[in-house]
Design an enzyme around this catalytic site. Structure first.
Site, PDB file in Angstrom:
ATOM      1  N   TYR A   1      26.238   6.259 -16.226  1.00 23.16           N
ATOM      2  CA  TYR A   1      27.162   5.153 -16.023  1.00 23.16           C
ATOM      3  C   TYR A   1      26.633   4.010 -16.877  1.00 23.16           C
ATOM      4  O   TYR A   1      27.021   3.873 -18.021  1.00 23.16           O
ATOM      5  CB  TYR A   1      27.306   4.775 -14.537  1.00 23.16           C
ATOM      6  CG  TYR A   1      28.597   4.020 -14.288  1.00 23.16           C
ATOM      7  CD1 TYR A   1      29.630   4.587 -13.554  1.00 23.16           C
ATOM      8  CD2 TYR A   1      28.788   2.751 -14.810  1.00 23.16           C
ATOM      9  CE1 TYR A   1      30.832   3.903 -13.345  1.00 23.16           C
ATOM     10  CE2 TYR A   1      29.979   2.059 -14.616  1.00 23.16           C
ATOM     11  CZ  TYR A   1      31.000   2.636 -13.888  1.00 23.16           C
ATOM     12  OH  TYR A   1      32.171   1.957 -13.698  1.00 23.16           O
TER      13      TYR A   1
ATOM     14  N   PHE B   1      46.821  10.382 -39.264  1.00 31.58           N
ATOM     15  CA  PHE B   1      46.923  11.547 -38.393  1.00 31.58           C
ATOM     16  C   PHE B   1      47.945  11.236 -37.294  1.00 31.58           C
ATOM     17  O   PHE B   1      48.235  10.078 -37.028  1.00 31.58           O
ATOM     18  CB  PHE B   1      45.543  11.844 -37.795  1.00 31.58           C
ATOM     19  CG  PHE B   1      45.555  13.031 -36.879  1.00 31.58           C
ATOM     20  CD1 PHE B   1      45.842  14.298 -37.362  1.00 31.58           C
ATOM     21  CD2 PHE B   1      45.289  12.883 -35.530  1.00 31.58           C
ATOM     22  CE1 PHE B   1      45.871  15.391 -36.501  1.00 31.58           C
ATOM     23  CE2 PHE B   1      45.309  13.969 -34.665  1.00 31.58           C
ATOM     24  CZ  PHE B   1      45.605  15.220 -35.154  1.00 31.58           C
ATOM     25  N   ASP B   2      48.499  12.271 -36.644  1.00 28.57           N
ATOM     26  CA  ASP B   2      49.628  12.017 -35.724  1.00 28.57           C
ATOM     27  C   ASP B   2      49.274  11.096 -34.552  1.00 28.57           C
ATOM     28  O   ASP B   2      50.035  10.191 -34.222  1.00 28.57           O
ATOM     29  CB  ASP B   2      50.301  13.318 -35.254  1.00 28.57           C
ATOM     30  CG  ASP B   2      49.360  14.277 -34.557  1.00 28.57           C
ATOM     31  OD1 ASP B   2      48.137  14.053 -34.597  1.00 28.57           O
ATOM     32  OD2 ASP B   2      49.840  15.256 -33.967  1.00 28.57           O
TER      33      ASP B   2
ATOM     34  N   ASP C   1      38.527   7.022 -40.500  1.00 28.08           N
ATOM     35  CA  ASP C   1      38.882   7.996 -39.474  1.00 28.08           C
ATOM     36  C   ASP C   1      38.064   9.232 -39.832  1.00 28.08           C
ATOM     37  O   ASP C   1      38.461  10.030 -40.676  1.00 28.08           O
ATOM     38  CB  ASP C   1      40.391   8.264 -39.505  1.00 28.08           C
ATOM     39  CG  ASP C   1      40.812   9.282 -38.450  1.00 28.08           C
ATOM     40  OD1 ASP C   1      39.930   9.893 -37.820  1.00 28.08           O
ATOM     41  OD2 ASP C   1      42.026   9.460 -38.258  1.00 28.08           O
TER      42      ASP C   1
ATOM     43  N   ALA D   1      36.877  12.131 -38.436  1.00 26.93           N
ATOM     44  CA  ALA D   1      36.816  13.406 -37.703  1.00 26.93           C
ATOM     45  C   ALA D   1      36.083  14.475 -38.517  1.00 26.93           C
ATOM     46  O   ALA D   1      35.296  15.250 -37.987  1.00 26.93           O
ATOM     47  CB  ALA D   1      38.222  13.875 -37.341  1.00 26.93           C
TER      48      ALA D   1
ATOM     49  N   LYS E   1      35.590  17.576 -33.825  1.00 25.84           N
ATOM     50  CA  LYS E   1      35.567  18.266 -35.119  1.00 25.84           C
ATOM     51  C   LYS E   1      34.115  18.298 -35.624  1.00 25.84           C
ATOM     52  O   LYS E   1      33.346  19.127 -35.184  1.00 25.84           O
ATOM     53  CB  LYS E   1      36.501  17.583 -36.110  1.00 25.84           C
ATOM     54  CG  LYS E   1      37.980  17.854 -35.868  1.00 25.84           C
ATOM     55  CD  LYS E   1      38.571  16.964 -34.814  1.00 25.84           C
ATOM     56  CE  LYS E   1      40.081  17.047 -34.764  1.00 25.84           C
ATOM     57  NZ  LYS E   1      40.707  15.773 -34.446  1.00 25.84           N
TER      58      LYS E   1
ATOM     59  N   HIS F   1      56.096  17.247 -31.042  1.00 24.56           N
ATOM     60  CA  HIS F   1      55.713  18.634 -31.324  1.00 24.56           C
ATOM     61  C   HIS F   1      54.942  19.274 -30.175  1.00 24.56           C
ATOM     62  O   HIS F   1      54.920  20.489 -30.049  1.00 24.56           O
ATOM     63  CB  HIS F   1      54.882  18.704 -32.609  1.00 24.56           C
ATOM     64  CG  HIS F   1      53.705  17.783 -32.630  1.00 24.56           C
ATOM     65  ND1 HIS F   1      53.844  16.407 -32.623  1.00 24.56           N
ATOM     66  CD2 HIS F   1      52.382  18.025 -32.632  1.00 24.56           C
ATOM     67  CE1 HIS F   1      52.654  15.851 -32.634  1.00 24.56           C
ATOM     68  NE2 HIS F   1      51.748  16.813 -32.631  1.00 24.56           N
TER      69      HIS F   1
HETATM   70  C1  LIG Z   1      41.788  15.024 -34.241  1.00 25.63           C
HETATM   71  C2  LIG Z   1      41.993  13.818 -35.003  1.00 25.63           C
HETATM   72  C3  LIG Z   1      42.200  12.591 -34.381  1.00 25.63           C
HETATM   73  C4  LIG Z   1      42.382  12.444 -32.883  1.00 25.63           C
HETATM   74  O1  LIG Z   1      41.295  12.931 -32.185  1.00 25.63           O
HETATM   75  P1  LIG Z   1      41.377  13.658 -30.769  1.00 25.63           P
HETATM   76  O2  LIG Z   1      39.963  13.973 -30.464  1.00 25.63           O
HETATM   77  O3  LIG Z   1      42.230  14.871 -30.939  1.00 25.63           O
HETATM   78  O4  LIG Z   1      41.962  12.706 -29.809  1.00 25.63           O
HETATM   79  C5  LIG Z   1      42.311  11.470 -35.179  1.00 25.63           C
HETATM   80  N1  LIG Z   1      42.241  11.553 -36.515  1.00 25.63           N
HETATM   81  C6  LIG Z   1      42.050  12.721 -37.147  1.00 25.63           C
HETATM   82  C7  LIG Z   1      41.968  12.759 -38.639  1.00 25.63           C
HETATM   83  C8  LIG Z   1      41.927  13.883 -36.424  1.00 25.63           C
HETATM   84  O5  LIG Z   1      41.769  15.041 -37.059  1.00 25.63           O
END
Ligand SMILES: *Cc1c(COP(=O)(O)O)cnc(C)c1O
Length: 462
Positions: free
Chosen positions: A73, A126-127, A217, A219, A260, A452
Site C-alpha cells: 500500500y 493506439f486505440d 508511449d 509499450a 508488452k 471492436h
Molecule cells: C497496449 C497498448 C496501450 C494500452 O495498454 P494496456 O496495457 O492494454 O491498457 C497503449 N499504447 C500502446 C502502443 C499499446 O500497445
C-alpha cells in the site's frame, strides 16, 4: 547451424496444454461469439495471436522474485525496487506504477488538457490512447510518414513522424492548442513499425521550438531499441540499455503498458523526467483511479515481477529471438504471396486485407472477414486493425476512412515455438488461396465506444 532465425534462448519447464477443435465446433463457437473473436473463450482457441499484451511467459527469475513481494500500500519494498529499475532505465526522476497502459493514459493525458479545443499529435495513437485523448476532451491527430501506408515499400522506420507535416499541424492548430506529442514506439497500429532515433530527436527539437511536451508511449520501447541497433547507422555497437536511455532522453514523460516489453501479465508505468508539478498532479489523479501512488493497482508480487521483466526485455539475445520469430512467420506468408506490412514489425505480422479481399468494401470489414476465416480454418485467433477498430469520427459519426485494413497476428513473448508459426502460416496461406470465398460482415449490435471489443456481427450472404 541455421542462424537466419535463432532458436529459442530458453528451455520450457512448465507447459499449458492446448486443444484443437473441429471445424464444426468452431463454426458454432464463432456464431455464438457474434462473429467477434474477442468473445471467444481462449480455451476454444488453438493458437492465440489475439494480442501480445499480458500474454507472455514469465521467467524462473520473475516467479522467484514474486515470492519476496511484500504487501503493497504505502511505501512497500517492492515499490522501491521497481522504482529504482524504472529510474535506471529511463533516467527520469519520478515514477508511479499503474495497473496497465490505459491506466497511465487515464491518469496522465488529462493533465495536459488545460482548456477546450486542444489536440494531441502522435505518429499513430493506439486505440486506448485515442479513447483517453477524447475522454480528456481533446482530439487525436496522427502524423506518420506516408511510406507507412505503402506495405510493399522497404523502409527501415515506417513508424516515423512526418516532420514537415508535424510542424505544419502545430502552426495550423496553434502551439498553445497542442497538449502534447505522443511518440508511439514501436508504432503498434501501423504494424509494430519502429521509429528511428534521428526521428525521435527531430520531433523533440520541433517540440522544444514550440514549447510542447513530448510523451513516449513505450509499450514496445525495447523492441524499438533493437530495431535501431539493427538498422540505424551509429547504433550497431551500442548496448540496448544505452539506446533505450537515449530514446527516453527525447521525451518528458514515459507511459508504458508493461504487459508488452515489461514481460508481465499486468502492469503499467508513468515516469516523468523532471517536472515536479506534473508529477504532483499525477500523484493526486492516480489515487481515485488506480490506488495510492506507491502501488497504483498492483500488488507487491506484480511489482517484483515487473522489476525483473523490464531488465530481461533489454537482453539482446532475447530480443533477437523475439524479432526473428515474428519475422519467420512473416517471411513464410510473404513467400506465399500473402500481402503483409513489410518490413515485418516487432510484435506481430500484419496482413493487408483490402488487397486480400478487394471484393469486400471497408464498411463490411474485410480484415474481420479474414480473421474469422483463419479461426474457422485452424482455430487461430487474430485481431482486426482496420475500419472496425478505428471507429467513427466523434463529430460526424461517419466511419473514419482507413488506409489499411489489417489483420494482426500478434505473437506472445516466449510462449509459442517456430513449429506453431508453421501452423499459423499454413492456415493463413490456405485462406489466402481461397480468398474469393470470403464474405463481408454487418453489425447486429454496434458498441458506442471502442466498438471492436464488444460489437456483434453477422456474415453478409450474397
Ligand atoms: C497496449 C497498448 C496501450 C494500452 O495498454 P494496456 O496495457 O492494454 O491498457 C497503449 N499504447 C500502446 C502502443 C499499446 O500497445
Amino acid at each position: 547451424m541455421n542462424k537466419k532465425y535463432i532458436a529459442e534462448p530458453y528451455r520450457i519447464k512448465m507447459v499449458e496444454p492446448i486443444r484443437e477443435t473441429t471445424r464444426k465446433e468452431r463454426e458454432m463457437l464463432l456464431k455464438n461469439a457474434g462473429y467477434n473473436p474477442f468473445s471467444l473463450r481462449s480455451e476454444d482457441v488453438y493458437i492465440d495471436l489475439l494480442t501480445d499484451s499480458g500474454t507472455g511467459a514469465m521467467s524462473q527469475e520473475q516467479w522467484g522474485a514474486m515470492m519476496v513481494g511484500d504487501e503493497a500500500y504505502a511505501g512497500s519494498r517492492s515499490f522501491f525496487k521497481l522504482e529504482s529499475v524504472v529510474k535506471n532505465i529511463t533516467g527520469y526522476q519520478y515514477f508511479m506504477p499503474v495497473h496497465q497502459g490505459r491506466g497511465a493514459e487515464q491518469v496522465f493525458l488529462p493533465q495536459l488538457v488545460t482548456k477546450k479545443g486542444m489536440f494531441y499529435i502522435s505518429n499513430i495513437h493506439f486505440d486506448t490512447t485515442r479513447a483517453h485523448v477524447e475522454l480528456a476532451g481533446a482530439r487525436a491527430i496522427d502524423c506518420v510518414i506516408e511510406e507507412c501506408f505503402n506495405i510493399d515499400l522497404d523502409h527501415p522506420f515506417k513508424g516515423n513522424f512526418d516532420l514537415v507535416h508535424l510542424e505544419k499541424l502545430i502552426l495550423e492548430k496553434g502551439k498553445e492548442n497542442i497538449a502534447g506529442i505522443i511518440m508511439t514506439i514501436t508504432n503498434n497500429s501501423a504494424g509494430g513499425q519502429p521509429v528511428s532515433m534521428a526521428n525521435l530527436k527531430a520531433v523533440k527539437e520541433i517540440a522544444n521550438k514550440f514549447n510542447i511536451p513530448t510523451i513516449i508511449d513505450g509499450a514496445r520501447y525495447a523492441e524499438n531499441a533493437f530495431f535501431i541497433k539493427e538498422r540505424e547507422k551509429g547504433y550497431e555497437n551500442k548496448a540496448i540499455i544505452d539506446i533505450v536511455r537515449e530514446e527516453c532522453s527525447y521525451a518528458d514523460v514515459f507511459l508504458m503498458s508493461a504487459k508488452k516489453d515489461g514481460l508481465v501479465n499486468m502492469g503499467g508505468i508513468i515516469a516523468i523526467k523532471d517536472n515536479e508539478q506534473l508529477y504532483n498532479q499525477c500523484r493526486v489523479a492516480v489515487i481515485p483511479y488506480e490506488g495510492f501512488p506507491t502501488y497504483g493497482g498492483l500488488n507487491g508480487r506484480d511489482m517484483e515481477a515487473l522489476a525483473v521483466g523490464l531488465m530481461e526485455a533489454l537482453d539482446e539475445t532475447y530480443l533477437r529471438h523475439r524479432i526473428d520469430q515474428v519475422r519467420y512467420l512473416g517471411d513464410k506468408l510473404k513467400a506465399a504471396g500473402v500481402p503483409i506490412q513489410y518490413p515485418i514489425g516487432g510484435h506481430a505480422v500484419f496482413v493487408e486485407c483490402k488487397r486480400m479481399a478487394p471484393h469486400i468494401p471497408s464498411e463490411q470489414f474485410p480484415a474481420l472477414s479474414v480473421t474469422n476465416a483463419i479461426y474457422l480454418e485452424a482455430g487461430i485467433r487474430a485481431v482486426e486493425i482496420g475500419t472496425l477498430l478505428l471507429g467513427r469520427d466523434p463529430d460526424t459519426h461517419e466511419n473514419i476512412p482507413c488506409v489499411l485494413e489489417l489483420m494482426r497476428l500478434a505473437i506472445p513473448r516466449r510462449v509459442y515455438t517456430y513449429r506453431h508459426m508453421d501452423v499459423v502460416a499454413d492456415a493463413v496461406i490456405h485462406v489466402y488461396q481461397h480468398r474469393n470465398e470470403l464474405k463481408g460482415y454487418e453489425f447486429t449490435y454496434e458498441s458506442p465506444i471502442l466498438r471492436h471489443f464488444t460489437s456483434t456481427f453477422q456474415p453478409i450472404e450474397n
